[in-house]
Design a protein around this motif. Structure first.
Motif, PDB file in Angstrom:
ATOM      1  N   GLU A  38       0.824  -1.210  -0.146  1.00 11.46           N
ATOM      2  CA  GLU A  38      -0.036  -0.095   0.048  1.00 11.46           C
ATOM      3  C   GLU A  38       0.934   1.307  -0.067  1.00 11.46           C
ATOM      4  OE1 GLU A  38      -3.035  -0.048  -0.501  1.00 11.46           O
ATOM      5  OE2 GLU A  38      -3.505  -2.230  -0.196  1.00 11.46           O
ATOM      6  N   MET A  39       1.828   1.227   0.319  1.00 14.61           N
ATOM      7  CA  MET A  39       3.226   2.157   0.334  1.00 14.61           C
ATOM      8  C   MET A  39       3.509   2.612  -1.077  1.00 14.61           C
ATOM      9  SD  MET A  39       4.708   1.553   4.026  1.00 14.61           S
ATOM     10  CE  MET A  39       5.810   2.931   4.119  1.00 14.61           C
ATOM     11  N   THR A  40       3.989   3.714  -1.179  1.00 14.21           N
ATOM     12  CA  THR A  40       4.676   4.115  -2.432  1.00 14.21           C
ATOM     13  C   THR A  40       5.825   3.621  -2.708  1.00 14.21           C
ATOM     14  OG1 THR A  40       5.696   6.353  -1.836  1.00 14.21           O
ATOM     15  CG2 THR A  40       3.335   6.219  -2.485  1.00 14.21           C
ATOM     16  N   ASN A  54       8.918   3.151   0.792  1.00 17.23           N
ATOM     17  CA  ASN A  54       9.328   1.830   0.814  1.00 17.23           C
ATOM     18  C   ASN A  54      10.623   1.992   0.945  1.00 17.23           C
ATOM     19  OD1 ASN A  54       7.643  -0.785   1.152  1.00 17.23           O
ATOM     20  ND2 ASN A  54       6.562   0.265  -0.558  1.00 17.23           N
ATOM     21  N   VAL A  55      11.338   2.905   0.148  1.00 12.63           N
ATOM     22  CA  VAL A  55      12.868   3.095   0.213  1.00 12.63           C
ATOM     23  C   VAL A  55      12.936   3.487   1.428  1.00 12.63           C
ATOM     24  CG1 VAL A  55      14.943   4.442  -0.569  1.00 12.63           C
ATOM     25  CG2 VAL A  55      13.077   3.603  -2.339  1.00 12.63           C
ATOM     26  N   PHE A  56      12.525   4.529   1.984  1.00  8.39           N
ATOM     27  CA  PHE A  56      12.492   4.707   3.592  1.00  8.39           C
ATOM     28  C   PHE A  56      12.465   3.783   4.617  1.00  8.39           C
ATOM     29  CE2 PHE A  56      12.721   8.728   1.174  1.00  8.39           C
ATOM     30  CZ  PHE A  56      13.831   9.482   1.926  1.00  8.39           C
ATOM     31  N   LEU A  98      13.320  -1.992  -8.191  1.00  7.35           N
ATOM     32  CA  LEU A  98      13.537  -1.078  -7.180  1.00  7.35           C
ATOM     33  C   LEU A  98      14.054  -1.865  -5.732  1.00  7.35           C
ATOM     34  CD1 LEU A  98      12.876   1.774  -5.884  1.00  7.35           C
ATOM     35  CD2 LEU A  98      10.859   1.006  -5.158  1.00  7.35           C
ATOM     36  N   ALA A  99      13.386  -3.101  -5.723  1.00  4.78           N
ATOM     37  CA  ALA A  99      14.202  -4.058  -4.492  1.00  4.78           C
ATOM     38  C   ALA A  99      15.366  -4.038  -4.484  1.00  4.78           C
ATOM     39  CB  ALA A  99      13.290  -5.173  -4.523  1.00  4.78           C
ATOM     40  N   PHE A 100      16.041  -4.474  -5.677  1.00  4.94           N
ATOM     41  CA  PHE A 100      17.492  -4.783  -5.933  1.00  4.94           C
ATOM     42  C   PHE A 100      18.179  -3.274  -5.815  1.00  4.94           C
ATOM     43  CE2 PHE A 100      21.579  -4.652  -8.170  1.00  4.94           C
ATOM     44  CZ  PHE A 100      22.073  -6.149  -7.606  1.00  4.94           C
ATOM     45  N   ALA A 101      17.768  -2.193  -6.124  1.00  9.82           N
ATOM     46  CA  ALA A 101      18.276  -1.170  -6.092  1.00  9.82           C
ATOM     47  C   ALA A 101      18.671  -0.567  -4.755  1.00  9.82           C
ATOM     48  CB  ALA A 101      17.731  -0.029  -6.717  1.00  9.82           C
ATOM     49  N   VAL A 102      17.343  -0.989  -4.004  1.00  7.68           N
ATOM     50  CA  VAL A 102      17.367  -0.594  -2.455  1.00  7.68           C
ATOM     51  C   VAL A 102      18.469  -1.403  -1.715  1.00  7.68           C
ATOM     52  CG1 VAL A 102      16.035  -0.718  -0.438  1.00  7.68           C
ATOM     53  CG2 VAL A 102      15.275   0.279  -2.394  1.00  7.68           C
ATOM     54  N   ALA A 103      18.525  -2.930  -1.931  1.00  2.00           N
ATOM     55  CA  ALA A 103      19.263  -3.611  -1.358  1.00  2.00           C
ATOM     56  C   ALA A 103      20.852  -3.398  -1.358  1.00  2.00           C
ATOM     57  CB  ALA A 103      19.044  -5.087  -1.716  1.00  2.00           C
TER      58      ALA A 103
END
Length: 421
Positions: free
Chosen positions: A123-125, A129-131, A176-181
């Motif tokens: 539900e979050m943008t 989610n990055v934060f 996005l998930a890989f970029a964050v990790a």
């Protein structure tokens, strides 16, 4: 070099059909043994996690007595067949779940990418989610803000960064998930097979980033993949798992060679137990798959091979198809070919058999495996089975393997399709 990860006698047990490893009676039994200072009685039972065989016990060991050490800055490839325990091991190392026995010691923060959507709130943008992920890793808002533009730029989803991630495609999710990790400041990066969801360009970009993380920044990388070319390119060390046991650990080239040797023994699959325990899902169950020489007891470049697939279909009134993709263990695609099982939306529940012949002198000497894809209307995938059988083609005349592969070829096969319905 200092240790980044250490696993000491770690095991993971599951009870089939249950959430967790027991029931109220089992928990009371465990408690009774504990207060008397005795060992958990259920650690003495259970079978190896062999999905091709019918078991007698409700308990299975997904992992059993795993020991290894990983030093800081190492890039380690974790390989093995489906069901070997690779994903379970990464979940234990990421502290998603606890080991049944043993101890895991880590030094530093761990960022993991285990499944599509892991750690994201739908539900979050994307921005939120990055934060959120940064906060879970223990980073301050200031630290995350400093890295934010770099993360968004790497992911390539800037236009949708303020859109709830539940509206993302699986590819956008993984980007996005890989970029964050990879970009948040963790000492250990753990990546499962999820990169296969992304396109070829992004996979190459991710491998480059993981190489930079390991070699340039001195961070530790654990990478699970069936793509031996990617593993070989990124990793310097390897761990080979087989049915929950640690089969081999050492240099990555030696580990891959051991994997190929073990895979050559799987040239046929025959399921003899209940239909529900066969490889597959709610649409397809594979009952038999084999690759056999037409003339010898072994496969060589001068003899053809007979390929046989027998499966149970549980979908009615669809156009059913099966695709056979042959790959080398270096992940080069040799050919893929498809058979139309039904064509007038007239599929029925029941067993189907598909057979075709591979002609002589089609393959070079080397190691191969089949990937099966069952589909509906040649569009929707019903079930994908990786690495179901592996086999070796020998070069009898020369007595040595030929390393040079022919590249993607497009042979024409004649299919024999039978139904027991």
């Amino acid at each position: 070099m200092a240790l980044a990860l250490k696993a000491e006698n770690i095991s993971k047990q599951y009870r089939l059909g249950q959430v967790g490893t027991g029931s109220l009676s089992h928990d009371l039994n465990r408690f009774w043994h504990q207060i008397r200072g005795k060992e958990d009685p259920y650690l003495k039972i259970g079978e190896s996690n062999d999905r091709t065989q019918k078991g007698e016990s409700d308990y299975v060991w997904s992992l059993r007595d795993i020991n290894f050490e990983i030093t800081q800055g190492d890039a380690v490839g974790i390989i093995g067949r489906n069901g070997a325990g690779k994903s379970t091991l990464l979940k234990l190392l990421s502290k998603v779940t606890k080991p049944t026995t043993g101890k895991i010691s880590t030094k530093g923060r761990i960022a993991s990418l285990l499944e599509v959507g892991t750690g994201f709130h739908p539900e979050m943008t994307g921005r939120e989610n990055v934060f959120l992920n940064g906060a879970i890793l223990g980073m301050t808002r200031k630290e995350i803000t400093r890295k934010f533009d770099e993360i968004v730029d790497f992911s390539g989803v800037e236009r949708y960064i303020d859109t709830p991630v539940k509206r993302y495609s699986s590819g956008m999710y993984v980007r996005l998930a890989f970029a964050v990790a990879a970009n948040l400041e963790s000492e250990i990066l753990i990546v499962d097979e999820v990169l296969a969801v992304g396109d070829a360009e992004f996979q190459k970009k991710c491998l480059g980033k993981m190489g930079d993380v390991s070699k340039g920044e001195g961070r530790t990388v654990l990478f699970v993949s069936h793509n031996m070319t990617a593993v070989k390119e990124l990793c310097s060390k390897g761990i080979l798992l087989n049915q929950g046991l640690l089969d081999y650990q050492g240099g990555i080239l030696e580990t891959i060679m051991e994997y190929q040797k073990s895979s050559q023994k799987q040239s046929s699959y025959l399921h003899t137990g209940p239909l529900e325990t066969a490889l597959g899902n709610e649409y397809i169950r594979i009952l038999e798959f084999s690759v056999k020489s037409q003339t010898n007891s072994f496969l060589d470049i001068d003899s053809g091979a007979k390929v046989k697939l027998r499966f149970y279909n549980d979908s009615e009134n669809i156009n059913l198809d099966a695709t056979f993709e042959l790959r080398t263990y270096e992940e080069s695609v040799v050919f893929h070919t498809g058979a139309l099982i039904t064509t007038n939306k007239d599929s029925k529940k029941g067993e189907y058999t598909v057979e075709f012949d591979m002609p002589a002198n089609l393959l070079n000497a080397g190691n191969y495996y089949f990937r099966l894809i069952f589909g509906q209307d040649q569009r929707k995938a019903l079930y994908i089975c990786d690495d179901i059988v592996g086999f070796e083609v020998e070069n009898v005349k020369l007595g040595t393997n030929i390393a040079q592969m022919p590249g993607i070829i497009r042979p024409k096969f004649e299919y024999k399709i039978d139904s027991s319905i």
